[in-house]
Design a protein around this motif. Structure first.
Motif, PDB file in Angstrom:
ATOM      1  N   GLY A  27      -3.852   3.929   2.895  1.00 42.53           N
ATOM      2  CA  GLY A  27      -5.128   3.298   2.384  1.00 42.53           C
ATOM      3  C   GLY A  27      -5.194   2.904   0.841  1.00 42.53           C
ATOM      4  O   GLY A  27      -3.997   3.073   0.240  1.00 42.53           O
ATOM      5  N   GLY A  28      -6.519   2.899   0.354  1.00 37.88           N
ATOM      6  CA  GLY A  28      -6.391   2.615  -1.199  1.00 37.88           C
ATOM      7  C   GLY A  28      -6.161   1.274  -1.399  1.00 37.88           C
ATOM      8  O   GLY A  28      -6.450   0.496  -0.666  1.00 37.88           O
ATOM      9  N   SER A  29      -5.976   0.859  -2.788  1.00 34.41           N
ATOM     10  CA  SER A  29      -5.798  -0.432  -3.236  1.00 34.41           C
ATOM     11  C   SER A  29      -4.417  -0.796  -3.102  1.00 34.41           C
ATOM     12  O   SER A  29      -3.475   0.142  -3.178  1.00 34.41           O
ATOM     13  CB  SER A  29      -6.076  -0.407  -4.582  1.00 34.41           C
ATOM     14  OG  SER A  29      -7.420  -0.058  -4.920  1.00 34.41           O
ATOM     15  N   THR A  30      -3.972  -1.981  -3.241  1.00 29.47           N
ATOM     16  CA  THR A  30      -2.725  -2.506  -3.011  1.00 29.47           C
ATOM     17  C   THR A  30      -2.026  -2.210  -4.612  1.00 29.47           C
ATOM     18  O   THR A  30      -2.480  -1.853  -5.449  1.00 29.47           O
ATOM     19  CB  THR A  30      -2.488  -3.829  -3.035  1.00 29.47           C
ATOM     20  OG1 THR A  30      -3.299  -4.742  -3.854  1.00 29.47           O
ATOM     21  CG2 THR A  30      -2.861  -4.511  -1.647  1.00 29.47           C
ATOM     22  N   VAL A  31      -0.677  -1.954  -4.470  1.00 32.27           N
ATOM     23  CA  VAL A  31       0.133  -1.510  -5.586  1.00 32.27           C
ATOM     24  C   VAL A  31       0.437  -2.672  -6.482  1.00 32.27           C
ATOM     25  O   VAL A  31       0.782  -3.608  -5.894  1.00 32.27           O
ATOM     26  CB  VAL A  31       1.400  -0.943  -5.145  1.00 32.27           C
ATOM     27  CG1 VAL A  31       2.444  -0.511  -6.289  1.00 32.27           C
ATOM     28  CG2 VAL A  31       1.226   0.356  -4.304  1.00 32.27           C
ATOM     29  N   SER A  32       0.007  -2.353  -7.814  1.00 29.36           N
ATOM     30  CA  SER A  32       0.338  -3.510  -8.755  1.00 29.36           C
ATOM     31  C   SER A  32       1.835  -3.228  -9.488  1.00 29.36           C
ATOM     32  O   SER A  32       2.087  -2.045  -9.762  1.00 29.36           O
ATOM     33  CB  SER A  32      -0.674  -3.359 -10.061  1.00 29.36           C
ATOM     34  OG  SER A  32      -0.299  -4.192 -10.957  1.00 29.36           O
ATOM     35  N   PHE A  48       0.813  -1.163   0.109  1.00 26.93           N
ATOM     36  CA  PHE A  48       0.082   0.146  -0.085  1.00 26.93           C
ATOM     37  C   PHE A  48       0.865   1.049   0.195  1.00 26.93           C
ATOM     38  O   PHE A  48       1.883   1.321   0.649  1.00 26.93           O
ATOM     39  CB  PHE A  48      -0.796  -0.014   1.438  1.00 26.93           C
ATOM     40  CG  PHE A  48      -2.045  -0.969   1.168  1.00 26.93           C
ATOM     41  CD1 PHE A  48      -3.277  -0.693   0.488  1.00 26.93           C
ATOM     42  CD2 PHE A  48      -1.894  -1.975   1.817  1.00 26.93           C
ATOM     43  CE1 PHE A  48      -4.149  -1.481   0.685  1.00 26.93           C
ATOM     44  CE2 PHE A  48      -2.837  -3.130   1.763  1.00 26.93           C
ATOM     45  CZ  PHE A  48      -4.124  -2.706   1.469  1.00 26.93           C
ATOM     46  N   PHE A  49       0.456   2.358  -0.782  1.00 24.99           N
ATOM     47  CA  PHE A  49       1.226   3.500  -0.640  1.00 24.99           C
ATOM     48  C   PHE A  49       1.020   4.114   0.808  1.00 24.99           C
ATOM     49  O   PHE A  49       0.069   4.030   1.372  1.00 24.99           O
ATOM     50  CB  PHE A  49       0.678   4.488  -1.655  1.00 24.99           C
ATOM     51  CG  PHE A  49       1.173   4.374  -2.780  1.00 24.99           C
ATOM     52  CD1 PHE A  49       2.396   4.694  -3.346  1.00 24.99           C
ATOM     53  CD2 PHE A  49       0.317   3.883  -4.018  1.00 24.99           C
ATOM     54  CE1 PHE A  49       2.902   4.710  -4.449  1.00 24.99           C
ATOM     55  CE2 PHE A  49       0.983   3.965  -5.250  1.00 24.99           C
ATOM     56  CZ  PHE A  49       2.174   4.205  -5.617  1.00 24.99           C
ATOM     57  N   TYR A  94       1.374   5.414 -11.354  1.00 25.80           N
ATOM     58  CA  TYR A  94       0.529   5.700 -10.368  1.00 25.80           C
ATOM     59  C   TYR A  94       0.830   7.487 -10.097  1.00 25.80           C
ATOM     60  O   TYR A  94       1.941   7.761  -9.965  1.00 25.80           O
ATOM     61  CB  TYR A  94       0.923   5.291  -9.013  1.00 25.80           C
ATOM     62  CG  TYR A  94       0.343   3.695  -8.599  1.00 25.80           C
ATOM     63  CD1 TYR A  94      -0.956   3.498  -8.379  1.00 25.80           C
ATOM     64  CD2 TYR A  94       1.300   2.750  -9.286  1.00 25.80           C
ATOM     65  CE1 TYR A  94      -1.237   2.110  -8.580  1.00 25.80           C
ATOM     66  CE2 TYR A  94       1.108   1.344  -9.272  1.00 25.80           C
ATOM     67  CZ  TYR A  94      -0.235   1.180  -8.717  1.00 25.80           C
ATOM     68  OH  TYR A  94      -0.662  -0.089  -8.729  1.00 25.80           O
ATOM     69  N   HIS A  95      -0.405   8.128  -9.918  1.00 24.85           N
ATOM     70  CA  HIS A  95      -0.121   9.631  -9.543  1.00 24.85           C
ATOM     71  C   HIS A  95      -0.200   9.440  -8.235  1.00 24.85           C
ATOM     72  O   HIS A  95      -1.183   9.371  -7.423  1.00 24.85           O
ATOM     73  CB  HIS A  95      -1.115  10.393 -10.254  1.00 24.85           C
ATOM     74  CG  HIS A  95      -1.146  11.932 -10.160  1.00 24.85           C
ATOM     75  ND1 HIS A  95      -1.504  12.442  -8.944  1.00 24.85           N
ATOM     76  CD2 HIS A  95      -0.589  12.809 -11.067  1.00 24.85           C
ATOM     77  CE1 HIS A  95      -1.269  13.843  -9.345  1.00 24.85           C
ATOM     78  NE2 HIS A  95      -0.694  13.901 -10.362  1.00 24.85           N
ATOM     79  N   VAL A  96       0.826  10.131  -7.361  1.00 24.31           N
ATOM     80  CA  VAL A  96       0.731  10.144  -5.900  1.00 24.31           C
ATOM     81  C   VAL A  96       0.945  11.778  -5.673  1.00 24.31           C
ATOM     82  O   VAL A  96       1.698  12.437  -5.972  1.00 24.31           O
ATOM     83  CB  VAL A  96       2.036   9.357  -5.378  1.00 24.31           C
ATOM     84  CG1 VAL A  96       1.688   9.446  -3.767  1.00 24.31           C
ATOM     85  CG2 VAL A  96       1.680   7.862  -5.872  1.00 24.31           C
ATOM     86  N   GLY A 153      -5.665  10.443  -7.987  1.00 26.54           N
ATOM     87  CA  GLY A 153      -6.740  11.445  -7.935  1.00 26.54           C
ATOM     88  C   GLY A 153      -7.905  11.245  -6.661  1.00 26.54           C
ATOM     89  O   GLY A 153      -8.482  11.995  -6.843  1.00 26.54           O
ATOM     90  N   THR A 154      -7.736  10.141  -6.039  1.00 25.15           N
ATOM     91  CA  THR A 154      -8.657   9.853  -4.847  1.00 25.15           C
ATOM     92  C   THR A 154      -7.842  10.042  -3.581  1.00 25.15           C
ATOM     93  O   THR A 154      -6.845   9.361  -3.269  1.00 25.15           O
ATOM     94  CB  THR A 154      -8.963   8.357  -5.170  1.00 25.15           C
ATOM     95  OG1 THR A 154      -9.799   8.200  -6.572  1.00 25.15           O
ATOM     96  CG2 THR A 154     -10.091   8.136  -3.953  1.00 25.15           C
TER      97      THR A 154
END
Length: 123
Positions: free
Chosen positions: A35-40, A22-23, A46-48, A63-64
């Motif tokens: 949080g969010g989704s796991t990193v692929s 996770f980021f 990814y935009h962080v 963007g979320t």
């Protein structure tokens, strides 16, 4: 550790990928935003963004907004060094690509947004 960006040694912030993929953003080594989704790791970009506005930190992935917290003391890093692609003086290299990294003087994002799909303007 797959660390991306570290600013300073103390106080500091860093953005990295934790052992659970996770980021995560760390502020002053005490406050964590995750949080969010796991990193692929299959050739995905990814935009962080880590944003501070009116004493609140907001952490965005693609963007979320995935996490937010109120300010945890001063984050004056005027005499600190900026490290990209490693964790401060300890190393821990990042095994990926960084593109269009920037620091701005104002809160660029304060709500969910659509990440840019083209290169930043040159000027």
């Amino acid at each position: 550790a797959k660390v991306m960006v570290t600013l300073g040694t103390s106080p500091f912030f860093n953005i990295h990928i934790d052992p659970s993929n996770f980021f995560k953003a760390s502020l002053n080594d005490a406050v964590y935003l995750t949080g969010g989704s796991t990193v692929s790791y299959s050739s995905q970009w990814y935009h962080v963004a880590l944003v501070r506005s009116s004493g609140t930190y907001m952490f965005f992935v693609n963007g979320t907004m995935i996490a937010t917290t109120t300010s945890q003391g001063s984050l004056n890093v005027s005499s600190s060094q900026l490290y990209l692609g490693r964790y401060g003086v300890s190393g821990y290299p990042f095994g990926g690509y960084l593109d269009d990294f920037r620091i701005t003087k104002y809160a660029r994002y304060t709500a969910n947004f659509t990440p840019p799909t083209s290169a930043l303007p040159l000027a």
